[in-house]
Design a protein around this motif. Structure first.
Motif, PDB file in Angstrom:
ATOM      1  N   ARG A  89       0.831  -1.159   0.017  1.00 33.79           N
ATOM      2  CA  ARG A  89      -0.001  -0.215  -0.046  1.00 33.79           C
ATOM      3  C   ARG A  89       1.054   1.117  -0.003  1.00 33.79           C
ATOM      4  NH1 ARG A  89      -5.183  -2.116   1.675  1.00 33.79           N
ATOM      5  NH2 ARG A  89      -6.196   0.139   2.088  1.00 33.79           N
ATOM      6  N   CYS A  90       0.181   2.148  -0.728  1.00 35.21           N
ATOM      7  CA  CYS A  90       1.128   3.492  -0.851  1.00 35.21           C
ATOM      8  C   CYS A  90       0.371   4.719  -0.981  1.00 35.21           C
ATOM      9  CB  CYS A  90       1.843   3.663  -2.501  1.00 35.21           C
ATOM     10  SG  CYS A  90       2.898   2.309  -2.580  1.00 35.21           S
ATOM     11  N   SER A 128      -4.158   1.141  11.064  1.00 35.69           N
ATOM     12  CA  SER A 128      -3.992   2.243   9.998  1.00 35.69           C
ATOM     13  C   SER A 128      -4.284   3.454  10.643  1.00 35.69           C
ATOM     14  CB  SER A 128      -5.050   1.716   8.707  1.00 35.69           C
ATOM     15  OG  SER A 128      -4.777   0.880   8.230  1.00 35.69           O
ATOM     16  N   GLU A 146      -4.858   5.338   0.682  1.00 35.83           N
ATOM     17  CA  GLU A 146      -3.545   4.394   0.638  1.00 35.83           C
ATOM     18  C   GLU A 146      -4.135   3.241   0.148  1.00 35.83           C
ATOM     19  OE1 GLU A 146      -3.077   2.207   3.631  1.00 35.83           O
ATOM     20  OE2 GLU A 146      -5.070   2.669   3.763  1.00 35.83           O
ATOM     21  N   ASN A 147      -3.488   2.705  -0.973  1.00 33.81           N
ATOM     22  CA  ASN A 147      -3.766   1.447  -1.610  1.00 33.81           C
ATOM     23  C   ASN A 147      -2.386   1.004  -2.427  1.00 33.81           C
ATOM     24  OD1 ASN A 147      -6.319  -0.114  -1.263  1.00 33.81           O
ATOM     25  ND2 ASN A 147      -7.135   1.931  -1.476  1.00 33.81           N
ATOM     26  N   PRO A 148      -2.644  -0.270  -2.900  1.00 34.09           N
ATOM     27  CA  PRO A 148      -1.362  -0.667  -3.622  1.00 34.09           C
ATOM     28  C   PRO A 148      -1.454  -0.117  -5.216  1.00 34.09           C
ATOM     29  CG  PRO A 148      -2.475  -2.574  -2.690  1.00 34.09           C
ATOM     30  CD  PRO A 148      -3.383  -1.451  -2.363  1.00 34.09           C
ATOM     31  N   GLN A 186       2.408  -0.849   3.707  1.00 31.67           N
ATOM     32  CA  GLN A 186       1.669  -1.908   4.522  1.00 31.67           C
ATOM     33  C   GLN A 186       1.741  -3.315   3.118  1.00 31.67           C
ATOM     34  OE1 GLN A 186      -2.607  -2.005   5.311  1.00 31.67           O
ATOM     35  NE2 GLN A 186      -2.314  -2.746   7.240  1.00 31.67           N
ATOM     36  N   GLY A 189       0.379  -6.072   0.994  1.00 32.43           N
ATOM     37  CA  GLY A 189      -1.077  -6.593   0.539  1.00 32.43           C
ATOM     38  C   GLY A 189      -0.878  -7.990   0.148  1.00 32.43           C
TER      39      GLY A 189
END
Length: 327
Positions: A137-138, A165, A197-199, A221, A223
């Motif tokens: 995650r970015c 988170s 924030e997600n991949p 983080q 995934g």
């Protein structure tokens, strides 16, 4: 042809019904198709595999619950849901626990983690067969480039309803804002939140470039998609078929990981840049600022939720793996 397929299914000694929540175009589904093809072929038709993709049987948690009670045999797990069924798996969602994908893969293959998997099977009735990273995650946002932890100050960052988170963003001085996934795009579009924030692949798949200016490849983080099987069913298989199922799951994970890895490092990043998103890769010093900002709050939280000795043992195992990789 149909008659042959029906005949083959009837001839199988064992049936595996599997459920996952991703689309039929996803790297995860491609991996599951590899599982299906390998298991059916290597077992000589003794095992018949039937996959229900795209949430046909419900979401991730629904699938795991069905696998737990034996309604289906195989389910899709991820880093956000496994701890619902076996609390120590919470550790996998810890921000900045792993330095990179390769380190995470070494941990997932370690004797230490194998022990955790065995304990999960005994206590929960669910066995983790294999796991694959679908990218870290970015952060993305519309305020400024986030080059270090200090740049998070004041940014309204959407996070999932996860205590870790929330604590992560708070530790950096940001304003964590839980927003349901289905409302995220509109929340960014309307300015209810400044970022999320997600991949990287998720940001591309869901066109976040249209509502976000900046991306930071901080990789906070992991995934993690996993194939999880009902333990009673697994134990009912003869040893030679158990080995085939495990190998098939590992092949599925490797298939997904390979495609996701290329996407996260090359294709999705290039595509987002081509669409106008500013993508920043922090220096080693800047990466360290993120880790230092959250290290103490994360460990304190984990030690409230889990056995402190277990938390220390996980961190020690990762430190040992990191040191061994440098030799």
């Amino acid at each position: 042809m149909l008659a042959c397929m029906v005949s083959a299914a009837q001839a199988a000694e064992f049936a595996i019904r599997g459920s996952h929540s991703e689309s039929t175009e996803s790297p995860l589904h491609k991996g599951w198709l590899v599982f299906e093809a390998y298991v059916e072929s290597a077992s000589g038709g003794r095992i018949d595999v039937n996959i229900s993709p795209a949430g046909q049987l419900g979401g991730i948690k629904d699938g795991l619950e069905q696998a737990k009670v034996g309604a289906i045999q195989l389910a899709h797990g991820d880093e956000q849901t496994l701890d619902t069924f076996y609390r120590p798996m919470m550790i996998l969602a810890t921000p900045y626990l792993f330095a990179n994908d390769e380190e995470a893969q070494r941990f997932l293959r370690s004797d230490f983690f194998m022990g955790i998997r065995e304990q999960m099977a005994k206590e929960s009735g669910l066995r983790l067969l294999a796991a694959a990273s679908y990218g870290f995650r970015c952060f993305t946002n519309n305020v400024r480039p986030i080059k270090s932890a200090a740049d998070m100050k004041g940014i309204r960052m959407r996070v999932p309803p996860s205590p870790m988170s929330l604590a992560m963003v708070e530790a950096m001085g940001g304003s964590p804002t839980p927003v349901p996934w289905e409302e995220l795009y509109s929340a960014m579009q309307a300015g209810v939140v400044d970022g999320q924030e997600n991949p990287v692949g998720i940001a591309l798949d869901y066109s976040f470039d249209q509502v976000q200016k900046h991306m930071t490849l901080d990789n906070h983080q992991l995934g993690l998609n996993s194939l999880v099987i009902n333990e009673a069913f697994y134990q009912s298989l003869p040893p030679e078929l158990r080995a085939i199922v495990v190998t098939g799951a590992e092949m599925a994970a490797a298939t997904e990981y390979g495609e996701r890895n290329y996407q996260a490092r090359v294709s999705a990043v290039s595509a987002l840049q081509g669409k106008g998103m500013q993508v920043y890769a922090p220096t080693l010093e800047e990466q360290d600022s993120f880790r230092k900002a959250v290290a103490q709050p994360m460990q304190a939280y984990l030690k409230k939720e889990l056995d402190p000795g277990y938390v220390d043992a996980v961190y020690k195992e990762i430190a040992d793996l990191r040191a061994a990789a440098l030799k």
